[in-house]
Scaffold this motif. Structure first.
Motif, mmCIF file in Angstrom:
data_model
loop_
_atom_site.group_PDB
_atom_site.id
_atom_site.type_symbol
_atom_site.label_atom_id
_atom_site.label_comp_id
_atom_site.label_asym_id
_atom_site.label_seq_id
_atom_site.Cartn_x
_atom_site.Cartn_y
_atom_site.Cartn_z
ATOM 1 N N ASP A 93 24.771 93.168 75.498
ATOM 2 C CA ASP A 93 25.690 93.323 76.620
ATOM 3 C C ASP A 93 27.120 93.439 76.107
ATOM 4 O OD1 ASP A 93 26.484 90.677 75.939
ATOM 5 O OD2 ASP A 93 25.014 89.840 77.319
ATOM 6 N N GLY A 94 28.022 93.770 77.027
ATOM 7 C CA GLY A 94 29.440 93.825 76.707
ATOM 8 C C GLY A 94 29.757 94.778 75.578
ATOM 9 N N ILE A 95 30.745 94.427 74.792
ATOM 10 C CA ILE A 95 31.188 95.301 73.702
ATOM 11 C C ILE A 95 30.143 95.376 72.601
ATOM 12 C CG2 ILE A 95 32.430 93.547 72.366
ATOM 13 C CD1 ILE A 95 34.638 95.693 71.988
ATOM 14 N N GLY A 96 29.274 94.347 72.492
ATOM 15 C CA GLY A 96 28.183 94.409 71.525
ATOM 16 C C GLY A 96 27.222 95.537 71.847
ATOM 17 N N LEU A 97 26.893 95.694 73.124
ATOM 18 C CA LEU A 97 26.029 96.789 73.556
ATOM 19 C C LEU A 97 26.711 98.128 73.321
ATOM 20 C CD1 LEU A 97 23.512 97.931 74.928
ATOM 21 C CD2 LEU A 97 24.589 97.449 77.138
ATOM 22 N N LEU A 98 28.005 98.191 73.596
ATOM 23 C CA LEU A 98 28.760 99.423 73.385
ATOM 24 C C LEU A 98 28.742 99.813 71.908
ATOM 25 C CD1 LEU A 98 30.550 101.491 74.864
ATOM 26 C CD2 LEU A 98 32.504 100.014 74.384
ATOM 27 N N LEU A 99 28.928 98.844 71.023
ATOM 28 C CA LEU A 99 28.886 99.111 69.587
ATOM 29 C C LEU A 99 27.492 99.571 69.163
ATOM 30 C CD1 LEU A 99 29.936 99.084 66.697
ATOM 31 C CD2 LEU A 99 29.601 96.592 66.672
ATOM 32 N N ALA A 100 26.456 98.904 69.677
ATOM 33 C CA ALA A 100 25.084 99.291 69.333
ATOM 34 C C ALA A 100 24.801 100.721 69.774
ATOM 35 C CB ALA A 100 24.093 98.325 69.972
ATOM 36 N N GLN A 101 25.215 101.085 70.979
ATOM 37 C CA GLN A 101 24.988 102.442 71.479
ATOM 38 C C GLN A 101 25.703 103.463 70.604
ATOM 39 O OE1 GLN A 101 26.420 101.845 75.490
ATOM 40 N NE2 GLN A 101 24.364 101.526 76.308
ATOM 41 N N PHE A 102 26.909 103.127 70.177
ATOM 42 C CA PHE A 102 27.662 104.029 69.303
ATOM 43 C C PHE A 102 26.930 104.224 67.977
ATOM 44 C CE2 PHE A 102 30.653 104.666 65.820
ATOM 45 C CZ PHE A 102 31.384 105.752 66.250
ATOM 46 N N LEU A 103 26.480 103.130 67.363
ATOM 47 C CA LEU A 103 25.791 103.219 66.076
ATOM 48 C C LEU A 103 24.508 104.042 66.187
ATOM 49 C CD1 LEU A 103 26.204 99.545 64.798
ATOM 50 C CD2 LEU A 103 27.418 101.578 63.982
ATOM 51 N N ILE A 104 23.752 103.807 67.249
ATOM 52 C CA ILE A 104 22.494 104.524 67.428
ATOM 53 C C ILE A 104 22.760 106.012 67.668
ATOM 54 C CG2 ILE A 104 20.490 104.790 68.946
ATOM 55 C CD1 ILE A 104 20.640 101.721 69.376
#
Length: 321
Positions: A156-167
């Protein structure tokens, strides 16, 4: 297309695979001692590419124990901050008398100046590794060190945003020009900095540039999640993020596109992916258009042809040949 170096252990004789894997990780991350119950016939893959000062390395491998003792830290310390997004598998990380369990959609963090041990569970593992020079982060290093080893979630939050970017970047390296790599690296660094700042409750310490870029990325992610909503407008995006429409438009001006143009481009890109998807060849084109947020088939057809120089029907036929 980004310059991607690819390693696949099966290209080597079985007896050489594990040693080659250990040497590769020593060059990619930092010197490390590895052991595995599968060492006799180790089957692993790793892709490596740089984004400005950052390095990404998506990898898949079987059981592994990582050990970076004091001896290896003294031997070589690139002074980098490491982040791992766990996609499959898990294990236990140990450092400085601390221990933390890792599972899918957790972030593991360490830095190369500290000894550690990571015991992976038996079975297959899939990760995306990130290496960042510690000087590239937008927070004092003394503060970043307080985050290392904390439980950081990619759910969730910025962690999810970072994960989506990396993927997304890891899966779509063919869609980015080499000239885009430095900018992608800056986005990545800002997201990691924002994740650390959130863990420290130190958002106020972020530079205005980092806060702005992170805010834009959050809004872009919101748009991509809600493309099917025909009421997704600049006003709706502004209201969701508690800012005025004029502020929203000023933020997107830094990206070189209007909010409406970004929404339309993302809807068209989503429709194009759906049209090329061989798993849903029977889905009517008008249904794809509606699912991607277009109000009517005619508008979708005109917009698609204007963007890609071909009708949706012809594009689907060509993609499925």
């Amino acid at each position: 297309m980004l310059d991607v170096k690819v390693f696949n252990s099966i290209d080597l004789p079985a007896a050489d695979r594990f040693d080659a894997w250990q040497q590769l990780l020593g060059q990619t991350h930092a010197p490390v001692h590895l052991t595995s119950e599968s060492a006799d016939d180790y089957r692993a893959t790793l892709r490596q590419f740089t984004l400005g000062a950052a390095m990404l390395w998506p990898a898949a491998y079987p059981h592994l124990t990582w050990h970076r003792p004091v001896r290896l830290v003294r031997q070589s310390d690139p002074e980098s901050c490491h982040l791992t997004l766990v996609l499959r598998g898990g294990g236990v990380a140990q450092w400085d008398r601390s221990e933390r369990a890792l599972g899918p959609y957790d972030f593991h963090t360490n830095h190369t100046s500290v000894p550690y041990v990571i015991h992976c569970h038996p079975g297959q593992h899939e990760i995306i590794g990130v290496e960042l020079p510690r000087t590239s982060l937008g927070l004092p290093w003394s503060r970043v060190q307080q985050v290392i080893g904390q439980g950081l979630s990619a759910r969730d939050g910025i962690g999810l945003l970072l994960a989506q970017f990396l993927i997304q970047v890891s899966h779509d390296t063919d869609n980015y020009a080499p000239a885009e790599a430095p900018r992608l690296g800056q986005v990545l660094t800002d997201l990691v900095t924002g994740l650390f700042a959130r863990a420290l409750d130190a958002d106020d310490r972020l530079s205005p540039e980092t806060r702005t870029r992170t805010k834009i990325l959050e809004m872009q992610a919101f748009i991509r999640r809600n493309l099917g909503d025909v009421h997704l407008t600049p006003g709706a995006v502004a209201a969701q993020h508690h800012i005025s429409r004029s502020h929203l438009h000023r933020l997107f001006q830094t990206e070189g596109a209007t909010v409406s143009a970004y929404i339309r481009a993302q809807r068209l890109a989503a429709a194009r992916r759906a049209l090329a998807d061989a798993s849903t060849p029977a889905e009517p084109i008008h249904a794809i258009a509606a699912r991607c947020g277009f109000k009517d088939h005619a508008t979708f057809t005109r917009s698609f042809r204007a963007a890609y120089g071909i009708t949706p029907r012809d594009y689907r036929q060509a993609a499925h040949l």
